[in-house]
Motif scaffolding. Structure first.
Motif, PDB file in Angstrom:
ATOM      1  N   LEU A  63       0.824  -1.209   0.000  1.00 35.21           N
ATOM      2  CA  LEU A  63       0.000   0.000   0.000  1.00 35.21           C
ATOM      3  C   LEU A  63       0.859   1.261   0.000  1.00 35.21           C
ATOM      4  O   LEU A  63       0.513   2.264  -0.640  1.00 35.21           O
ATOM      5  N   ALA A  64       1.999   1.224   0.702  1.00 43.98           N
ATOM      6  CA  ALA A  64       2.908   2.374   0.687  1.00 43.98           C
ATOM      7  C   ALA A  64       3.485   2.593  -0.706  1.00 43.98           C
ATOM      8  O   ALA A  64       3.639   3.735  -1.156  1.00 43.98           O
ATOM      9  N   ALA A  65       3.800   1.508  -1.403  1.00 40.90           N
ATOM     10  CA  ALA A  65       4.337   1.634  -2.761  1.00 40.90           C
ATOM     11  C   ALA A  65       3.304   2.233  -3.711  1.00 40.90           C
ATOM     12  O   ALA A  65       3.629   3.087  -4.540  1.00 40.90           O
ATOM     13  N   VAL A  66       2.060   1.801  -3.587  1.00 42.31           N
ATOM     14  CA  VAL A  66       0.996   2.359  -4.433  1.00 42.31           C
ATOM     15  C   VAL A  66       0.825   3.852  -4.153  1.00 42.31           C
ATOM     16  O   VAL A  66       0.708   4.669  -5.078  1.00 42.31           O
ATOM     17  N   ALA A  67       0.831   4.217  -2.875  1.00 45.13           N
ATOM     18  CA  ALA A  67       0.663   5.629  -2.515  1.00 45.13           C
ATOM     19  C   ALA A  67       1.849   6.462  -2.997  1.00 45.13           C
ATOM     20  O   ALA A  67       1.671   7.572  -3.518  1.00 45.13           O
ATOM     21  N   SER A  68       3.055   5.939  -2.836  1.00 49.92           N
ATOM     22  CA  SER A  68       4.234   6.686  -3.260  1.00 49.92           C
ATOM     23  C   SER A  68       4.281   6.829  -4.777  1.00 49.92           C
ATOM     24  O   SER A  68       4.609   7.897  -5.303  1.00 49.92           O
ATOM     25  N   ARG A  69       3.923   5.777  -5.484  1.00 52.67           N
ATOM     26  CA  ARG A  69       3.887   5.838  -6.952  1.00 52.67           C
ATOM     27  C   ARG A  69       2.895   6.889  -7.428  1.00 52.67           C
ATOM     28  O   ARG A  69       3.157   7.623  -8.390  1.00 52.67           O
ATOM     29  N   ALA A  70       1.741   6.985  -6.743  1.00 51.54           N
ATOM     30  CA  ALA A  70       0.723   7.968  -7.129  1.00 51.54           C
ATOM     31  C   ALA A  70       1.245   9.391  -7.002  1.00 51.54           C
ATOM     32  O   ALA A  70       0.789  10.296  -7.703  1.00 51.54           O
ATOM     33  N   GLY A  71       2.210   9.596  -6.107  1.00 49.42           N
ATOM     34  CA  GLY A  71       2.816  10.910  -5.942  1.00 49.42           C
ATOM     35  C   GLY A  71       4.121  11.071  -6.690  1.00 49.42           C
ATOM     36  O   GLY A  71       4.917  11.966  -6.355  1.00 49.42           O
ATOM     37  N   GLY A  72       4.333  10.209  -7.681  1.00 51.94           N
ATOM     38  CA  GLY A  72       5.555  10.294  -8.471  1.00 51.94           C
ATOM     39  C   GLY A  72       6.798   9.880  -7.707  1.00 51.94           C
ATOM     40  O   GLY A  72       7.911  10.312  -8.040  1.00 51.94           O
ATOM     41  N   TRP A  73       6.629   9.060  -6.667  1.00 49.75           N
ATOM     42  CA  TRP A  73       7.721   8.558  -5.822  1.00 49.75           C
ATOM     43  C   TRP A  73       8.408   9.676  -5.038  1.00 49.75           C
ATOM     44  O   TRP A  73       9.517   9.496  -4.528  1.00 49.75           O
TER      45      TRP A  73
END
Length: 219
Positions: A191-201
């Motif tokens: 879930l953290a990876a999905v959230a971070s990806r959504a913000g362009g990492w």
């Protein structure tokens, strides 16, 4: 106005803070091979209580992403819950003085036969703060290459039967939300990876970012 409504208007940042209470006594109840069961006598100012908890060296986990936005999950038997769980590569921080990222790289090589050229800190958490002091850091690892055949670790015990699978990150997130995945590092890390990806990492931190929650080996 209720306390909840009053709290909603607070301007203080939501940040966990170090706030130890005085320990009046400490006792090791059971000394284990990896972690101990201990009891502390704690002064809470208004009362003195006894609290038992697992004293744990801490651990790391690795969310591994390939060039196709797939995350590596490993199926491994976990005896305390009597289940085979899908989880990211992970392991204990049981080498004194070892940097967390070095430990994570070792686990990635041993459990998945992979080396990563790109490392970042994805998320930190306590696994069970009500009864365990285990702090866990989840790294994001990318730019992968295989460990040479001659240098590969010989897996034993539960690790011998590890089954790897590359899962699209969005499918892994759906599995978490359906309740199909239960390993805490898989749940938190995916879930953290999905959230971070959504913000362009942009939320990624350096691999050696400060980690004051980690229990030091000499403690």
């Amino acid at each position: 106005m209720s306390d909840g409504a009053q709290g909603a208007g607070s301007t203080e940042p939501v940040v966990d803070v170090l706030a130890p209470r005085e320990v009046l006594g400490h006792e090791v109840l059971v000394q284990g091979r990896i972690f101990d069961l201990v009891r502390d006598e704690v002064d809470l100012d208004h009362s003195v209580v006894h609290r038992e908890y697992v004293d744990h060296p801490g651990a790391v986990a690795v969310v591994v992403l390939d060039d196709h936005d797939r995350v590596l999950l490993l199926r491994q038997y976990r005896h305390p819950v009597r289940r085979e769980l899908w989880e990211p590569p992970a392991g204990l921080l049981d080498v004194a003085g070892e940097a967390a990222q070095i430990g994570a790289a070792r686990e990635l090589a041993e459990e998945a036969d992979l080396v990563a050229a790109s490392w970042h800190t994805l998320v930190d958490y306590y696994t069970t703060p009500g009864g365990n002091n285990e702090a866990l850091r989840v790294f994001l690892a990318r730019d992968l290459s295989p460990v040479p055949e001659a240098d590969r670790h010989v897996r034993e015990d539960e690790e011998r039967d590890i089954e790897p699978r590359w899962v699209p990150l969005d499918e892994a997130a759906d599995a978490v939300l359906r309740g199909d995945l239960h390993n805490p590092s898989a749940v938190v890390g995916v879930l953290a990876a999905v959230a971070s990806r959504a913000g362009g990492w942009a939320s990624l931190r350096p691999a050696d970012a400060p980690w004051p929650e980690r229990r030091q080996a000499q403690d």
